[in-house]
Design a protein around this motif. Structure first.
Motif, short mmCIF file in Angstrom:
data_model
loop_
_atom_site.label_atom_id
_atom_site.label_comp_id
_atom_site.label_asym_id
_atom_site.label_seq_id
_atom_site.Cartn_x
_atom_site.Cartn_y
_atom_site.Cartn_z
N TRP A 1 0.13 3.95 -4.56
CA TRP A 1 -0.73 3.12 -5.14
C TRP A 1 -1.71 1.91 -4.51
N ALA A 2 -0.80 1.29 -3.55
CA ALA A 2 -1.31 0.12 -2.99
C ALA A 2 -2.03 0.72 -1.71
N GLY B 1 -4.22 -3.25 -3.76
CA GLY B 1 -3.12 -3.49 -4.61
C GLY B 1 -3.50 -4.75 -5.62
N ALA B 2 -4.17 -5.70 -5.05
CA ALA B 2 -4.50 -6.77 -5.93
C ALA B 2 -5.83 -6.55 -6.97
N PHE B 3 -6.40 -5.59 -6.69
CA PHE B 3 -7.54 -5.30 -7.62
C PHE B 3 -6.88 -4.85 -9.02
N PHE C 1 0.10 1.47 6.57
CA PHE C 1 1.14 0.52 6.07
C PHE C 1 0.57 -0.37 5.00
N VAL C 2 1.41 -1.00 4.35
CA VAL C 2 0.77 -2.11 3.34
C VAL C 2 1.78 -3.00 3.18
N VAL C 3 1.49 -4.19 3.10
CA VAL C 3 2.18 -5.54 2.81
C VAL C 3 1.51 -6.21 1.69
N ASN C 4 2.55 -6.13 0.57
CA ASN C 4 2.06 -6.96 -0.69
C ASN C 4 3.04 -7.98 -1.09
#
Length: 442
Positions: A187-188, A193-195, A362-365
């Motif tokens: 998903w992110a 992800g912040a949208f 990669f993603v950092v949430n």
């Protein structure tokens, strides 16, 4: 319990897609003012047992777990008059995301909705009208495609879209990471992800958008209905709760390669709960905090940055970053207040598979201080809530996939994701998620 999919796969006859067939062979029997396409996608995901000091109501199941989703969609388009077209997308859906689509803010499958069923069910996911106004410049051919009737338009144009569709059909798009039926699944990664975009539990809403394109830039604006309550199946048709989006796109060349830069701002206006108020009420009543008990009409703004850049003829790079106001509960999407993701997408020309794709990202949430406090006291959100959060850590995810184009209408993909600190919890995981995707379409 393992759930199996009863799949009705919509496939076209392979002979209609022979390499020497004309490009319009598949739809030559249709009048030019009609567009007809279909797709079917099956995703199986599995994670082995992982370490967990404890498990809460919205946690990933720490045992060996496998779940499947399946959908099939018709994409019907009808040109109504010059520049105008009506589109309808009925869809059959079935199946469940891992642990009922719970347990990670960056959830591993963009094909999994927040609702699931053992048996197929039919929904109209899109029903919208689109009008294009020519404003000058070179005349360009518009090919028949999914939700696109063949025709022509000028390079400078104004496009209006009105009806039921997904906000991310128009906003936050990226050619390398945006389609869980073809590229990344998380998903992110497929979206910022912040949208916290307006959507029902399936990811669709009603509203309108305008796109003004001139030369090297495009400006977009949208007005959409939020759900009646956060994370609801029902949309506020009266638009008393709504979202406003504004996005600016610039197109350029870097190292003689095409690139795009998009900057977007959004604001949600609706009845939402303050994390601080929920924690205060929970402490006063000796109960777990619950944002549903402290909701009042508020605004929640945010912004995103979205870059796509070609590096070679076959290799592309993308980067997204976003943040939103972190004192209020997430309304529609997921519990992410800050995020950054980046990745590469490589076509298989160098190994004689030009239609295959290899992707890695990669993603950092991250969570705001108020959100951390809420989940530490046992609060639950849209996707996460382990019942406690003694220590906070950023949610770090790596994803890699290989998509093999078997025929012009059939592709299969292998996908791997590594989730470190799922739901921001260092006391659970890490989790490895393996995926198989089969996608057919014409």
């Amino acid at each position: 319990m393992r759930r199996y999919i009863f799949a009705i796969t919509l496939l076209a006859a392979p002979s209609a897609y022979a390499d020497d067939a004309p490009s319009d062979a598949r739809d030559s029997w249709l009048p030019p003012y009609i567009s007809l396409h279909a797709q079917s996608t099956f995703v199986e995901q599995f994670h082995p047992r992982f370490g967990a000091s404890y498990t809460g109501p919205n946690s990933l199941n720490p045992g060996n777990r496998g779940d499947e989703t399946w959908d099939a969609t018709l994409f019907l388009g009808l040109r109504t008059w010059d520049g105008g077209a009506l589109y309808w997308n009925p869809e059959l859906d079935q199946g469940f995301g891992l642990s009922g689509t719970l347990g990670a803010a960056g959830f591993p499958s963009g094909e999994a909705y927040k609702v699931g069923k053992d048996t197929p069910y039919l929904k109209t996911q899109r029903l919208f009208f689109r009008q294009t106004f020519d404003l000058g410049g070179d005349v360009q051919q518009v090919d028949d495609d999914v939700n696109q009737v063949a025709g022509t338009t000028t390079a400078d144009n104004l496009v209006l879209t009105l009806g039921k569709f997904s906000v991310v059909d128009i906003f936050d798009t990226n050619q390398y990471a945006h389609d869980p039926r073809a590229d990344f699944l998380n998903w992110a990664i497929v979206d910022t992800g912040a949208f916290d975009y307006a959507a029902d539990a399936w990811g669709y809403t009603v509203g309108g958008a305008a796109e003004w394109t001139q030369s090297w830039w495009t400006l977009r604006g949208g007005f959409f209905a939020l759900s009646t309550v956060p994370n609801s199946k029902d949309i506020d048709a009266d638009f008393k709760q709504y979202e406003v989006d504004a996005e600016a796109e610039t197109r350029y060349k870097l190292w003689d390669r095409d690139g795009k830069l998009k900057a977007m701002g959004f604001v949600n206006r609706g009845r939402m709960g303050s994390y601080e108020d929920a924690v205060a009420l929970g402490l006063a009543t000796h109960t777990a905090p619950n944002t549903a008990l402290v909701r009042r009409y508020r605004g929640r703004p945010g912004g995103t940055l979205n870059i796509e850049q070609g590096l070679t003829d076959d290799l592309g790079f993308f980067l997204r970053a976003g943040l939103n106001e972190g004192s209020q509960e997430a309304y529609e999407f997921t519990e992410i207040n800050q995020t950054v993701s980046a990745g590469l997408s490589l076509k298989g020309k160098s190994w004689a598979r030009p239609d295959d794709t290899l992707g890695a990202a990669f993603v950092v949430n991250g969570l705001s201080h108020d959100a951390r406090d809420y989940f530490a006291h046992g609060g639950l959100g849209i996707l996460i809530g382990d019942g406690q959060l003694p220590r906070y850590g950023t949610e770090n995810i790596v994803e890699a996939y290989y998509s093999a184009q078997l025929t012009k209408w059939l592709a299969t993909s292998l996908d791997y994701q590594f989730l470190d600190h799922p739901a921001y919890n260092p006391q659970r995981g890490p989790v490895s998620v393996l995926g198989l995707r089969v996608h057919a379409g014409f």
